[in-house]
Enzyme design. Structure first.
Site, PDB file in Angstrom:
ATOM      1  N   CYS A 246       0.783  -1.470  -0.062  1.00 18.53           N
ATOM      2  CA  CYS A 246       0.207  -0.118  -0.015  1.00 18.53           C
ATOM      3  C   CYS A 246       1.193   1.358   0.120  1.00 18.53           C
ATOM      4  O   CYS A 246       0.478   2.553  -0.030  1.00 18.53           O
ATOM      5  CB  CYS A 246      -1.352  -0.240   0.939  1.00 18.53           C
ATOM      6  SG  CYS A 246      -0.066  -0.015   3.008  1.00 18.53           S
TER       7      CYS A 246
ATOM      8  N   GLU B  46      -7.189  -5.995   1.350  1.00 18.31           N
ATOM      9  CA  GLU B  46      -6.825  -4.903   2.394  1.00 18.31           C
ATOM     10  C   GLU B  46      -6.332  -3.746   2.074  1.00 18.31           C
ATOM     11  O   GLU B  46      -5.192  -4.403   1.479  1.00 18.31           O
ATOM     12  CB  GLU B  46      -6.380  -5.386   3.926  1.00 18.31           C
ATOM     13  CG  GLU B  46      -7.093  -4.585   5.196  1.00 18.31           C
ATOM     14  CD  GLU B  46      -5.988  -3.607   5.361  1.00 18.31           C
ATOM     15  OE1 GLU B  46      -5.199  -2.722   5.805  1.00 18.31           O
ATOM     16  OE2 GLU B  46      -4.913  -4.105   4.264  1.00 18.31           O
TER      17      GLU B  46
ATOM     18  N   ARG C 120      -7.466   4.267  12.078  1.00 16.13           N
ATOM     19  CA  ARG C 120      -6.947   3.153  11.897  1.00 16.13           C
ATOM     20  C   ARG C 120      -8.101   3.162  10.656  1.00 16.13           C
ATOM     21  O   ARG C 120      -9.102   2.200  10.705  1.00 16.13           O
ATOM     22  CB  ARG C 120      -6.450   2.183  11.846  1.00 16.13           C
ATOM     23  CG  ARG C 120      -5.557   1.854  10.840  1.00 16.13           C
ATOM     24  CD  ARG C 120      -5.090  -0.251  11.147  1.00 16.13           C
ATOM     25  NE  ARG C 120      -3.801  -0.944  10.289  1.00 16.13           N
ATOM     26  CZ  ARG C 120      -2.665   0.162  10.412  1.00 16.13           C
ATOM     27  NH1 ARG C 120      -1.668   0.521  10.953  1.00 16.13           N
ATOM     28  NH2 ARG C 120      -2.092  -0.793   9.736  1.00 16.13           N
TER      29      ARG C 120
ATOM     30  N   ARG D 115      -9.087   2.168   6.967  1.00 14.81           N
ATOM     31  CA  ARG D 115      -8.198   0.664   6.606  1.00 14.81           C
ATOM     32  C   ARG D 115     -10.114   0.236   4.869  1.00 14.81           C
ATOM     33  O   ARG D 115     -11.148   0.296   6.046  1.00 14.81           O
ATOM     34  CB  ARG D 115      -7.916  -0.441   6.228  1.00 14.81           C
ATOM     35  CG  ARG D 115      -6.456   0.306   6.928  1.00 14.81           C
ATOM     36  CD  ARG D 115      -5.612   0.731   6.059  1.00 14.81           C
ATOM     37  NE  ARG D 115      -4.443   0.538   6.885  1.00 14.81           N
ATOM     38  CZ  ARG D 115      -4.005   1.589   6.883  1.00 14.81           C
ATOM     39  NH1 ARG D 115      -4.267   3.095   7.425  1.00 14.81           N
ATOM     40  NH2 ARG D 115      -2.670   2.030   7.360  1.00 14.81           N
TER      41      ARG D 115
END
Length: 324
Positions: free
Chosen positions: A73, A118, A163, A165
């Site tokens: 990512c 993810e 967080r 995502r």
């Protein structure tokens, strides 16, 4: 039991979330980096294949029902260079290796029923949405019906870490696709002190002092509260006032930007690698190999996923498949 092929597996956070449901079995896992592979092998029965994904053929891999992975990512991250598929290190283009393997499996009449990925939230908006559109187009070309949603660990994982995502789920079955929904928000009951030891004196290497950190006076003036997390932001301290930890990053162990800091018994210190894994929702008995440096363990924690969020999505995937 649904079988899983795991790619860019890292230390196995996605794998663990699926395994915790008792509905899945890992039959293949791949990760080129030997250091997270060491951590993975210390915790999972299925041992890691550490070959370069470019060299792996679909015919070399056991067939599986579900492909899972967090393809690299950094190319899309707000904390990275945001170059996407044009990243000069080729990290953005690694998604296409997953597509290649899926196509090879399709020729073998062994296309996985489900794909689960993810990635960083910024993937959705990268290049004005064109990057994400390319990803969806390739998956749809392979016959997957795709749903995606951005979830925050504090709202969907009962983990005190901010967080966000993007989670992507694709189904071959239109019925399973229609049955599937992402989890609903849940109350955040877990506190920072459930993940971080504020009350014990830990190894001195984690503490900041005037001898080891030239801006120590700035830290001492700003970090005054117990049971909360601060961040060193290169030239100033930022307090997180929401009683959760800011997003953990892969560079936490370098002593530079975005290092989470706390005031506890013994003074001001950074989090330990174990505390970082706790904040990602890994179980307390998850093994961190003693032969790996703290810097590598910080990177592994920062690059990993929030396990309880993965588990909740994995449950919904299996429920959708069982209902058709």
């Amino acid at each position: 039991m649904l079988t899983v092929g795991s790619f860019f597996a890292g230390v196995g956070g996605i794998d663990l979330g699926f395994l915790q449901t008792k509905k899945y079995k890992i039959v293949y896992a791949n990760e080129i980096d030997k250091y997270p592979s060491t951590t993975y092998n210390a915790n999972f029965e299925e041992k890691m294949d550490i070959h370069d994904i470019h060299d792996i053929k679909g015919s070399d891999i056991p067939n599986f029902n579900i492909m899972i992975g967090g393809f690299p990512c950094q190319a899309f991250s707000l904390a990275g260079y945001r170059k996407g598929f044009d990243d000069e290190q080729g990290r953005g283009s690694l998604f296409f290796e997953l597509v290649r393997i899926l196509k090879e499996k399709k020729k073998m009449n062994a296309l996985p029923q489900v794909v689960f990925f993810e990635n960083v939230k910024n993937l959705v908006s990268h290049d004005h949405g064109r990057t994400f559109r390319v990803i969806l187009d390739y998956l749809e070309e392979l016959g997957y019906k795709v749903k995606q949603q951005v979830l925050n660990a504090t709202e969907y994982g009962n983990v005190p870490q901010n967080r966000e995502r993007i989670y992507i789920v694709g189904f071959q079955s239109i019925n399973a696709y229609q049955k599937f929904s992402f989890p609903l928000p849940i109350e955040l009951t877990q506190k920072l002190e459930d993940c971080i030891d504020f009350n014990s004196r830990v190894n001195k290497k984690y503490y900041y002092t005037s001898q080891t950190f030239k801006q120590y006076n700035e830290l001492k003036e700003s970090i005054i509260k117990d049971n909360t997390v601060y961040q060193w932001r290169r030239v100033y301290v930022r307090e997180n006032k929401s009683n959760v930890c800011p997003t953990l990053t892969a560079n936490m162990g370098t002593g530079g930007h975005n290092v989470p800091l706390i005031k506890c018994k013994g003074g001001i210190r950074k989090l330990s690698p174990k505390e970082c894994f706790n904040l990602q929702g890994f179980p307390k008995n998850f093994k961190l190999p003693a032969e790996l440096s703290d810097t590598r363990l910080y990177k592994q924690a920062g690059n990993s996923v929030v396990v309880p969020v993965i588990k909740r999505i994995a449950i919904n995937i299996s429920d959708s498949l069982e209902s058709i």
